[in-house]
Each structure stands twice: as structure tokens, then as C-alpha cells.
Design an enzyme around this catalytic site. Structure first.
Site, short mmCIF file in Angstrom:
data_model
loop_
_atom_site.label_atom_id
_atom_site.label_comp_id
_atom_site.label_asym_id
_atom_site.label_seq_id
_atom_site.Cartn_x
_atom_site.Cartn_y
_atom_site.Cartn_z
N SER A 108 4.50 -1.97 -5.79
CA SER A 108 3.42 -1.78 -6.76
C SER A 108 2.08 -1.59 -6.06
O SER A 108 1.24 -0.82 -6.53
CB SER A 108 3.35 -2.94 -7.75
OG SER A 108 3.20 -4.17 -7.08
N GLU A 109 1.85 -2.27 -4.92
CA GLU A 109 0.65 -2.03 -4.12
C GLU A 109 0.92 -2.18 -2.63
O GLU A 109 1.78 -2.98 -2.23
CB GLU A 109 -0.49 -2.98 -4.51
CG GLU A 109 -1.30 -2.54 -5.71
CD GLU A 109 -0.94 -3.33 -6.96
OE1 GLU A 109 -1.40 -2.93 -8.04
OE2 GLU A 109 -0.20 -4.32 -6.83
N THR A 110 0.18 -1.41 -1.86
CA THR A 110 0.18 -1.48 -0.40
C THR A 110 -1.27 -1.56 0.05
O THR A 110 -2.13 -0.81 -0.44
CB THR A 110 0.86 -0.24 0.21
OG1 THR A 110 2.24 -0.22 -0.20
CG2 THR A 110 0.80 -0.27 1.73
#
Length: 295
Positions: free
Chosen positions: A46-48
């Protein structure tokens, strides 16, 4: 050949394989934006997060990408990055409990507290709650998530503490578990709009606890196990509705329906004229490390 080192963590949990997975790249320097986006899409979390060199003691520039694009602020990347920098010994020894992560939304201050179950990171949002009307009616929102209009408690609203969310309050846990995003209706009603995510929640009256689910297909996130920025927006919205001065605490459970239980704790400080500060806190468990090999 260039090596880009990264770590993965499960955030808003102290248990492996629960919470929200996060990848953090350390010492990335000045990577091209397009490459950061490609890496985020490759990992498909979902996020990096990409952490640049320290700007000063305990102050780091960070950029956050979903598989679909860069975002100005997010909770679980902030909490996870802060705890990872502590574990890696990147914080000044004389002050290992406070740092600032420079994000597109602005500087986000994070405090770290030692507890019996491990360190807890607490962020203070760079922006206070902002609330506006949603373009969705209650009937449209119900259709979007496969419910009947009477299963929604009120008309949807948009709330933000740096990243806006459509807030949909459902009547009970049964309705929340039943919710399923209808992509065809989503494309018609929200797909081209500026706020296209849906944060569905059910208040458990008298307990200070909320169960929540978040759908964000525009960023290639069918469902998110824990969403700190949405938790901040929800906590701010609920506190503003009461308009009661003092500390408003909320325990938010998310990811239950996905088998990735997450716990997000929030606190909103209300003054005589409105919200004065919003805090989000949680834990993280480091899971893996590795590197990308790039020509």
C-alpha cells in the site's frame, strides 16, 4: 550496478504478519521520481517510503508512494519509518526519542516511547482537521459498498489531516463486515474525483473503540489493513463534532476482515476554539531486509 537497500515492516502491530506491510528504502539520495514509482509498483504494497540523507540531527526527508502515485502524508509509513530509523541507530544518541520526517504535507514530528511491549511511535499531524461535504449521498454511498441506505448512520463527509478521506459510518459490525466495494459504481461516482477513497467505520458506543475498513482502488489498494492518515481524519472529525474541550482518545481496529489485525491509537486535543493537535500512535515489527539491483 547500484544496490538499493530496503527493509519491510508490519506496522500498527507487534505481531508478525499482522498490521499493514511497509517497505522503507534508506539512503536513497536523489533517485528519480519515476524510478521510485516503479519500485513502489514492483513491490505492490500500500505504501513504500524513500528516506533521503539526514537534513539535520534527527531530521529526514521522506517521500511516500502507493502503487498508483505519490502521496503527501500517510500514517503507517511515518510510524514504521520512525521506528526503523531508531532500530538502525540512525537517531542521535543524545535524543533518540524525537525526530522529524519532512513530507510533502510539511514537517511531521514523531515521538518514540519505550513500553513493556516495545517502542511506540506517536506522530503529530502537520495539519489540523478539515471537514467538508461529500459529493456522495447516503443512497449512493450504500450502493458503492453493497449495503442498504438504512445501514448507513449519516450522510458521508470528507475529512482530512493532510490527506482527505470519504468517511462512511455504518450501523454495526455486521454491516461493516458485509461491505464490499462495487467497482462499476465507484468508477461512475468517484473514479475521476479528487477524493475517491472510502473509509467505512462502525462506532462501538461507550467503548472508545471503532472498527474500520478502507478501500482505495485509485491507488491500487483494494483494501488497506491499517490507515493512519484516515484514522487521524476520523478522530479529528469525531472530536470536532463533540466540540468538547480536552483530550479525545480513540482506539481504531482495522484489518480484521482481511486477517491482518491492526491497532491504531489516536488522541485529539480540543480547545475552546476547536482542534489544537491530532496524534496517531502505534508499533511496528521489522520483518525482512534486502536490496534492489539496478543498472
Amino acid at each position: 550496478m547500484q544496490k538499493l537497500n530496503f527493509h519491510t515492516l508490519d506496522v500498527f502491530t507487534d505481531t508478525p504478519f499482522c498490521g499493514n506491510p511497509l517497505a522503507v528504502f534508506t539512503d536513497t539520495g536523489e533517485l528519480p521520481t519515476a524510478l521510485m514509482q516503479q519500485i513502489a509498483r514492483e513491490l505492490n504494497l500500500s505504501e513504500t517510503v524513500f528516506v533521503g540523507p539526514a537534513m539535520a540531527a534527527n531530521r529526514f526527508k521522506t517521500r511516500i508512494f502507493t502503487p498508483g502515485g505519490e502521496i503527501p502524508f500517510a500514517g503507517h509509513p511515518t510510524i514504521g519509518t520512525a521506528l526503523l530509523l531508531l532500530q538502525l541507530g540512525r537517531l542521535a544518541p543524545e535524543q533518540p526519542d524525537t525526530l522529524v520526517l519532512e513530507q510533502r504535507v510539511g514537517p511531521v514530528r514523531v515521538e518514540i516511547e519505550a513500553t513493556e511491549s516495545g517502542p511506540v511511535a506517536r506522530l503529530r499531524t502537520a495539519r489540523l482537521p478539515e471537514i467538508s461535504a461529500s459529493s456522495l449521498s447516503r443512497d449512493e454511498a450504500a450502493v458503492l459498498i453493497g449495503l442498504q441506505p438504512e445501514q448507513l448512520v449519516a450522510e458521508p463527509v470528507i475529512a482530512s489531516c493532510g490527506l482527505p478521506f470519504q468517511l462512511l459510518q455504518v450501523r454495526d459490525l455486521a454491516a461493516l463486515g458485509q461491505a464490499a466495494l462495487d467497482l462499476a459504481h465507484w468508477r461512475r461516482l468517484l473514479g475521476e474525483g479528487p477524493v475517491s477513497n472510502l473509509y467505512c467505520f462502525s462506532l462501538q458506543e461507550g467503548t472508545g473503540t471503532v472498527r474500520a475498513r478502507m478501500f482505495d482502488p485509485a491507488n491500487n489498494i483494494p483494501e488497506d489493513p491499517a490507515t493512519g492518515s484516515a484514522a487521524a481524519a476520523l478522530a479529528g472529525y469525531l472530536a470536532v463534532q463533540t466540540a468538547t474541550p480536552g483530550a479525545h482518545r480513540l482506539r481504531i481496529e482495522q484489518g480484521i476482515e482481511m486477517g491482518r489485525a491492526s491497532l491504531i491509537q489516536t488522541r485529539v486535543e480540543m480547545g475552546a476554539t476547536g482542534a489544537e493537535a491530532v496524534f496517531v500512535e502505534g508499533q511496528a515489527r521489522r520483518i525482512s531486509e534486502g536490496h534492489f539491483l539496478l543498472d
